[in-house]
Design an enzyme around this catalytic site. Structure first.
Site, PDB file in Angstrom:
ATOM      1  N   HIS A   1       0.813  -1.225   0.000  1.00 39.40           N
ATOM      2  CA  HIS A   1       0.000   0.000   0.000  1.00 39.40           C
ATOM      3  C   HIS A   1       0.844   1.272   0.000  1.00 39.40           C
ATOM      4  O   HIS A   1       0.315   2.363  -0.181  1.00 39.40           O
ATOM      5  CB  HIS A   1      -0.932   0.012   1.214  1.00 39.40           C
ATOM      6  CG  HIS A   1      -2.005  -1.044   1.149  1.00 39.40           C
ATOM      7  ND1 HIS A   1      -3.333  -0.734   0.943  1.00 39.40           N
ATOM      8  CD2 HIS A   1      -1.955  -2.389   1.226  1.00 39.40           C
ATOM      9  CE1 HIS A   1      -4.048  -1.844   0.928  1.00 39.40           C
ATOM     10  NE2 HIS A   1      -3.225  -2.876   1.098  1.00 39.40           N
TER      11      HIS A   1
ATOM     12  N   ASP B   1       3.760   9.634  -0.781  1.00 43.01           N
ATOM     13  CA  ASP B   1       2.551   8.941  -0.327  1.00 43.01           C
ATOM     14  C   ASP B   1       2.242   7.832  -1.328  1.00 43.01           C
ATOM     15  O   ASP B   1       2.296   8.076  -2.543  1.00 43.01           O
ATOM     16  CB  ASP B   1       1.381   9.941  -0.279  1.00 43.01           C
ATOM     17  CG  ASP B   1       0.317   9.546   0.745  1.00 43.01           C
ATOM     18  OD1 ASP B   1       0.200   8.339   1.032  1.00 43.01           O
ATOM     19  OD2 ASP B   1      -0.400  10.436   1.235  1.00 43.01           O
TER      20      ASP B   1
HETATM   21  C1  G6P Z   1      -0.959   3.322   6.072  1.00 39.27           C
HETATM   22  C2  G6P Z   1      -0.528   1.880   5.877  1.00 39.27           C
HETATM   23  C3  G6P Z   1      -1.506   0.908   6.532  1.00 39.27           C
HETATM   24  C4  G6P Z   1      -1.755   1.320   7.965  1.00 39.27           C
HETATM   25  C5  G6P Z   1      -2.235   2.763   8.051  1.00 39.27           C
HETATM   26  C6  G6P Z   1      -2.456   3.249   9.484  1.00 39.27           C
HETATM   27  O1  G6P Z   1      -2.068   3.600   5.297  1.00 39.27           O
HETATM   28  O2  G6P Z   1      -0.365   1.595   4.508  1.00 39.27           O
HETATM   29  O3  G6P Z   1      -0.996  -0.402   6.485  1.00 39.27           O
HETATM   30  O4  G6P Z   1      -2.698   0.457   8.571  1.00 39.27           O
HETATM   31  O5  G6P Z   1      -1.256   3.590   7.440  1.00 39.27           O
HETATM   32  O6  G6P Z   1      -1.324   3.063  10.252  1.00 39.27           O
HETATM   33  P1  G6P Z   1      -1.323   2.121  11.547  1.00 39.27           P
HETATM   34  O7  G6P Z   1       0.130   2.037  11.928  1.00 39.27           O
HETATM   35  O8  G6P Z   1      -2.142   2.848  12.567  1.00 39.27           O
HETATM   36  O9  G6P Z   1      -1.916   0.797  11.186  1.00 39.27           O
END
Ligand code: G6P
Length: 478
Positions: A164, A376
């Site tokens: 992602h 990003d």
């Molecule tokens: C990004 C990453 C995700 C992640 C999200 C939130 O979008 O690609 O994998 O879940 O951030 O971050 P966190 O560390 O809270 O899961």
């Protein structure tokens, strides 16, 4: 004993459901907001799918359970796993490295050991949950070793991986002491998806530099027994639940709330909006600096233009994130102190997350949306803004060329966030843009987010996996 194994297993660091404990002490689970689960829910339901992931808190010790037709398989993380695997290797090594070292990555062997053992735990759970010949779809940078672990234990599986976040150029990627193990981990998959064409190119280049495997276009030939296996490494740009967002933004109560927001801000002529996780990749400081300078130069008047900045709390125990919060809040405080009046604050800064309805109302209220990320993977906020403005075709999107979304939303006002002078001119231009031009740009962007919504994204990815299972020649997809 009935076989409750699934034909489709999704593996991601976080589960698609959030746990909250009610006043009676009873935990309840609700679907977390986000496109991935919305897109996969129907497919998961009809396939009797399972989702392997972490419940978000240490040592929950939960048994698998069913939620809305999806089998939820929780993975336990201890305090030390959270520190080393999640906050450490995932978010203080890989995250800054993959985002072009905007912050310096830390390399610690103990963190790597933990990454390895936690990836093993996720892989073992997926192996146990997958029926013979099942499809397993692994998500994101926290779990890059899982594809190979799956393949070694279960060669019958069809394995997908989607990254992602960006995949960096080799000159940066090569810093990683475990660069070869990660590439080998990923190559366990049949299909590796990236956000941008450039990310897929960076990946295949890293493969060629580190391993004696040949690549042709998007195909990597990986030795397998006496022959070779084809791995497809290609861009599948993710998107949002466009129709859902469009519908939300047309609801009378959401429209009324947008009016109320404008009124509560003191009816400025123009509202500008930033919505981000509080992360150093998002360019919040650059945006706020540009806004502060526009006020100082007299090119923006307080009361005439208001900036709303939503910065949702994120990874708060990681030091770089703490520092960023201090810096952003210092700058916002200074600007509000220098240019605020009793009746008007130049910046309304909100350090919390909001429900989807409130986000949609903010998008409707915003004349200019500022997405100034330094790097990003995609940036779904940009797409949500476009979907929310489908009804009135108004609003201007100022979008960083370093966000994956810039590859698709070509009629946004594209900016380089490092060029503060250019950013200031772009913001002033966005505030002054004539209605006809706003409509023209928004219409083209709306077309794109309607054509490529998250449902289309997941269907395309799953279709590539289906072709692998059928034994199709993948060159046609490359
Ligand atoms: C990004 C990453 C995700 C992640 C999200 C939130 O979008 O690609 O994998 O879940 O951030 O971050 P966190 O560390 O809270 O899961």
């Amino acid at each position: 004993m009935p076989d409750d194994r699934s034909h489709l297993v999704v593996v991601s660091n976080r589960l698609p459901v959030d746990r909250t404990v009610g006043p009676d002490g009873e935990p309840t689970w609700s679907q977390s907001p986000g496109g991935l689960v919305t897109a996969l829910e129907p497919v998961m339901r009809s396939a009797g799918g399972a989702w392997v992931g972490w419940g978000g808190q240490p040592d929950l010790g939960l048994e698998p359970f069913e939620h809305d037709g999806i089998r939820i398989i929780p993975i336990d993380l201890s305090e030390s796993d959270i520190e080393r695997y999640y906050e450490g290797f995932s978010n203080d090594t890989l995250w800054p490295l993959y985002h072009d070292v905007i912050a310096p990555p830390s390399y610690h062997r103990l963190w790597w050991d933990s990454y390895l053992s936690v990836n093993r735990r996720f892989a073992d759970a997926a192996i146990a949950a997958a029926a013979p010949d099942a499809t397993v779809w692994v998500q994101d940078y926290q779990l890059q070793l899982v594809p190979r672990m799956l393949r070694e234990a279960r060669p019958d599986l069809t394995i997908g991986f989607f990254n992602h976040i960006p995949f960096p150029a080799y000159g940066i990627y090569s810093q990683l002491p475990w660069r070869t193990q990660i590439i080998e981990g990923l190559l366990g998959a049949d299909v590796i998806g990236f956000q941008r064409v450039a990310d897929a190119g960076n990946f295949t280049r890293a493969v060629r530099r580190l391993l004696p495997y040949s690549t042709k276009g998007s195909i990597v030939n990986v030795p397998d027994g006496d022959g070779a296996r084809q791995v497809l490494a290609k861009a599948f740009p993710i998107s949002i639940d466009t129709a859902g967002f469009e519908e939300l933004a047309q609801r009378p109560e959401v429209r009324a709330r947008a009016e109320q927001i404008r009124h509560d801000l003191g009816n400025p002529r123009k509202i500008m909006l930033g919505v981000d996780r509080l992360d150093y990749t998002k360019g919040i400081r650059h945006r706020v600096k540009a806004f502060g300078e526009l006020l100082a130069d007299g090119r923006i008047e307080v009361g005439d233009v208001a900036l709303v900045q939503v910065a949702s709390p994120s990874r708060e125990r990681v030091e770089t994130y703490r520092q960023l919060r201090d810096e952003v809040e210092l700058t916002v405080g200074r600007i509000n102190g220098d240019y605020g009046t009793i009746s008007h604050q130049p910046i309304s800064y909100l350090h919390h997350g909001f429900p989807r309805e409130e986000m949609a109302a903010l998008y409707l209220a915003a004349d200019v949306m500022l997405v100034t990320a330094l790097r990003d993977g995609m940036n779904l906020v940009a797409k949500e803004y476009v979907a929310a403005r489908s009804g009135d075709l108004d609003g201007v999107l100022v979008l960083s060329e370093f966000a994956g979304a810039a590859d698709e939303l070509r009629t946004a006002v594209l900016i380089n966030p490092h060029d503060i002078a250019g950013l200031k001119d772009a913001i002033r231009g966005a505030l002054d843009m004539p209605r006809e031009e706003r409509r023209r740009r928004m219409r083209a962007m709306r077309k794109r987010v309607r054509e490529n919504d998250v449902e289309h994204w997941s269907a395309t990815f799953l279709d590539a996996l289906r072709r692998v299972r059928r034994g199709d020649d993948l060159s046609a997809l490359s």
